[in-house]
Design a protein around this motif. Structure first.
Motif, PDB file in Angstrom:
ATOM      1  N   VAL A 107       0.858  -1.174   0.000  1.00 10.61           N
ATOM      2  CA  VAL A 107       0.000   0.000   0.000  1.00 10.61           C
ATOM      3  C   VAL A 107       0.898   1.229   0.000  1.00 10.61           C
ATOM      4  O   VAL A 107       1.993   1.207   0.584  1.00 10.61           O
ATOM      5  CB  VAL A 107      -0.966  -0.003   1.208  1.00 10.61           C
ATOM      6  CG1 VAL A 107      -0.231   0.035   2.528  1.00 10.61           C
ATOM      7  CG2 VAL A 107      -1.970   1.135   1.116  1.00 10.61           C
ATOM      8  N   TYR A 108       0.450   2.275  -0.657  1.00 15.66           N
ATOM      9  CA  TYR A 108       1.247   3.485  -0.830  1.00 15.66           C
ATOM     10  C   TYR A 108       0.510   4.698  -0.276  1.00 15.66           C
ATOM     11  O   TYR A 108      -0.723   4.722  -0.202  1.00 15.66           O
ATOM     12  CB  TYR A 108       1.523   3.721  -2.315  1.00 15.66           C
ATOM     13  CG  TYR A 108       2.183   2.558  -3.022  1.00 15.66           C
ATOM     14  CD1 TYR A 108       1.420   1.645  -3.751  1.00 15.66           C
ATOM     15  CD2 TYR A 108       3.556   2.367  -2.947  1.00 15.66           C
ATOM     16  CE1 TYR A 108       2.013   0.576  -4.400  1.00 15.66           C
ATOM     17  CE2 TYR A 108       4.157   1.295  -3.595  1.00 15.66           C
ATOM     18  CZ  TYR A 108       3.380   0.404  -4.317  1.00 15.66           C
ATOM     19  OH  TYR A 108       3.969  -0.659  -4.955  1.00 15.66           O
ATOM     20  N   LEU A 109       1.289   5.715   0.058  1.00 15.46           N
ATOM     21  CA  LEU A 109       0.731   7.013   0.403  1.00 15.46           C
ATOM     22  C   LEU A 109       1.559   8.062  -0.338  1.00 15.46           C
ATOM     23  O   LEU A 109       2.710   8.312   0.025  1.00 15.46           O
ATOM     24  CB  LEU A 109       0.758   7.272   1.907  1.00 15.46           C
ATOM     25  CG  LEU A 109       0.069   8.559   2.338  1.00 15.46           C
ATOM     26  CD1 LEU A 109      -1.447   8.462   2.110  1.00 15.46           C
ATOM     27  CD2 LEU A 109       0.358   8.870   3.810  1.00 15.46           C
ATOM     28  N   GLN A 110       0.979   8.620  -1.391  1.00 14.32           N
ATOM     29  CA  GLN A 110       1.614   9.697  -2.127  1.00 14.32           C
ATOM     30  C   GLN A 110       1.279  11.010  -1.442  1.00 14.32           C
ATOM     31  O   GLN A 110       0.099  11.347  -1.296  1.00 14.32           O
ATOM     32  CB  GLN A 110       1.132   9.712  -3.579  1.00 14.32           C
ATOM     33  CG  GLN A 110       1.705  10.835  -4.408  1.00 14.32           C
ATOM     34  CD  GLN A 110       3.196  10.705  -4.634  1.00 14.32           C
ATOM     35  OE1 GLN A 110       3.696   9.621  -4.931  1.00 14.32           O
ATOM     36  NE2 GLN A 110       3.919  11.810  -4.503  1.00 14.32           N
ATOM     37  N   MET A 111       2.304  11.730  -1.031  1.00 12.24           N
ATOM     38  CA  MET A 111       2.109  12.970  -0.280  1.00 12.24           C
ATOM     39  C   MET A 111       2.689  14.122  -1.094  1.00 12.24           C
ATOM     40  O   MET A 111       3.900  14.168  -1.342  1.00 12.24           O
ATOM     41  CB  MET A 111       2.791  12.879   1.077  1.00 12.24           C
ATOM     42  CG  MET A 111       2.350  11.665   1.892  1.00 12.24           C
ATOM     43  SD  MET A 111       3.034  11.655   3.566  1.00 12.24           S
ATOM     44  CE  MET A 111       4.770  11.478   3.217  1.00 12.24           C
ATOM     45  N   ASN A 112       1.831  15.024  -1.510  1.00  8.38           N
ATOM     46  CA  ASN A 112       2.238  16.191  -2.284  1.00  8.38           C
ATOM     47  C   ASN A 112       2.020  17.463  -1.480  1.00  8.38           C
ATOM     48  O   ASN A 112       1.271  17.469  -0.503  1.00  8.38           O
ATOM     49  CB  ASN A 112       1.446  16.262  -3.586  1.00  8.38           C
ATOM     50  CG  ASN A 112       1.676  15.064  -4.489  1.00  8.38           C
ATOM     51  OD1 ASN A 112       2.745  14.454  -4.468  1.00  8.38           O
ATOM     52  ND2 ASN A 112       0.674  14.712  -5.273  1.00  8.38           N
ATOM     53  N   SER A 113       2.663  18.522  -1.901  1.00  3.63           N
ATOM     54  CA  SER A 113       2.507  19.833  -1.250  1.00  3.63           C
ATOM     55  C   SER A 113       2.661  19.717   0.256  1.00  3.63           C
ATOM     56  O   SER A 113       1.836  20.216   1.028  1.00  3.63           O
ATOM     57  CB  SER A 113       1.144  20.440  -1.602  1.00  3.63           C
ATOM     58  OG  SER A 113       0.982  20.561  -2.995  1.00  3.63           O
ATOM     59  N   LEU A 114       3.719  19.074   0.681  1.00  2.00           N
ATOM     60  CA  LEU A 114       3.927  18.835   2.101  1.00  2.00           C
ATOM     61  C   LEU A 114       4.109  20.128   2.868  1.00  2.00           C
ATOM     62  O   LEU A 114       4.694  21.101   2.372  1.00  2.00           O
ATOM     63  CB  LEU A 114       5.122  17.917   2.305  1.00  2.00           C
ATOM     64  CG  LEU A 114       4.828  16.435   2.028  1.00  2.00           C
ATOM     65  CD1 LEU A 114       6.119  15.658   1.821  1.00  2.00           C
ATOM     66  CD2 LEU A 114       4.019  15.833   3.160  1.00  2.00           C
TER      67      LEU A 114
END
Length: 124
Positions: A79-86
Motif C-alpha cells: 500500500v502506498y501514500l503519495q504525499m504532495n505539497s507537504l
C-alpha cells in the motif's frame, strides 16, 4: 497475522513530495482494508487515509484531502501514500495498519496490525 514494514520517509522542504510504501507479509493482503496514521511528538496518533481491500473506496482526513493519495497493489502486497505539497505540520511518524475489516476504516481500534513507522520531517 500480517506483518507490515513502512519505507520512504525522510526530510524534505515544504512544498515537496514523498511516497511512502508499506509492504505486507503473512496472511493474504487482499482481504484487509488498509490505513495510514501519523503521530507527531507529544500528540495522539491520528488517522490520515484508508483504502478498501479492492482499492475501490478511499477516505482521507480533512487536513490531507487533495494533497495525499492512498493506493494499493494487491499483486505486490503493498500500500502506498503519495504525499504532495507537504507542509511543516505534516511532520510526524507515519504508520501503516491492516484492518480487521475489508471496508475503509477511520478508527485506530479497527486495525489489527501496525508497522513500526517511518519518520517524515518537513522543514519550512
Amino acid at each position: 497475522q500480517v506483518q507490515l514494514v513502512e519505507s520512504g520517509g525522510g526530510l524534505v522542504q515544504a512544498g515537496a513530495s514523498l511516497r511512502l510504501s508499506c509492504a505486507a507479509s503473512g496472511r493474504p493482503f487482499s482481504t484487509n482494508a488498509m490505513g495510514w496514521f501519523r503521530q507527531a511528538p507529544g500528540k495522539e496518533r491520528d488517522f490520515v487515509a484508508t483504502i478498501s481491500r479492492s482499492g475501490g473506496s478511499t477516505g482521507y482526513a480533512d487536513s490531507v484531502k487533495g494533497r495525499f493519495t492512498i493506493s494499493r497493489d494487491n499483486a505486490k502486497n503493498t500500500v502506498y501514500l503519495q504525499m504532495n505539497s507537504l507542509k511543516p505540520e505534516d511532520t510526524a511518524v507515519y504508520y501503516c495498519a491492516a484492518s480487521y475489516s475489508s471496508d475503509t476504516q477511520v478508527a485506530a481500534n479497527r486495525y489489527a496490525a501496525w508497522g513500526q513507522g517511518t519518520q517524515v520531517t518537513v522543514s519550512s
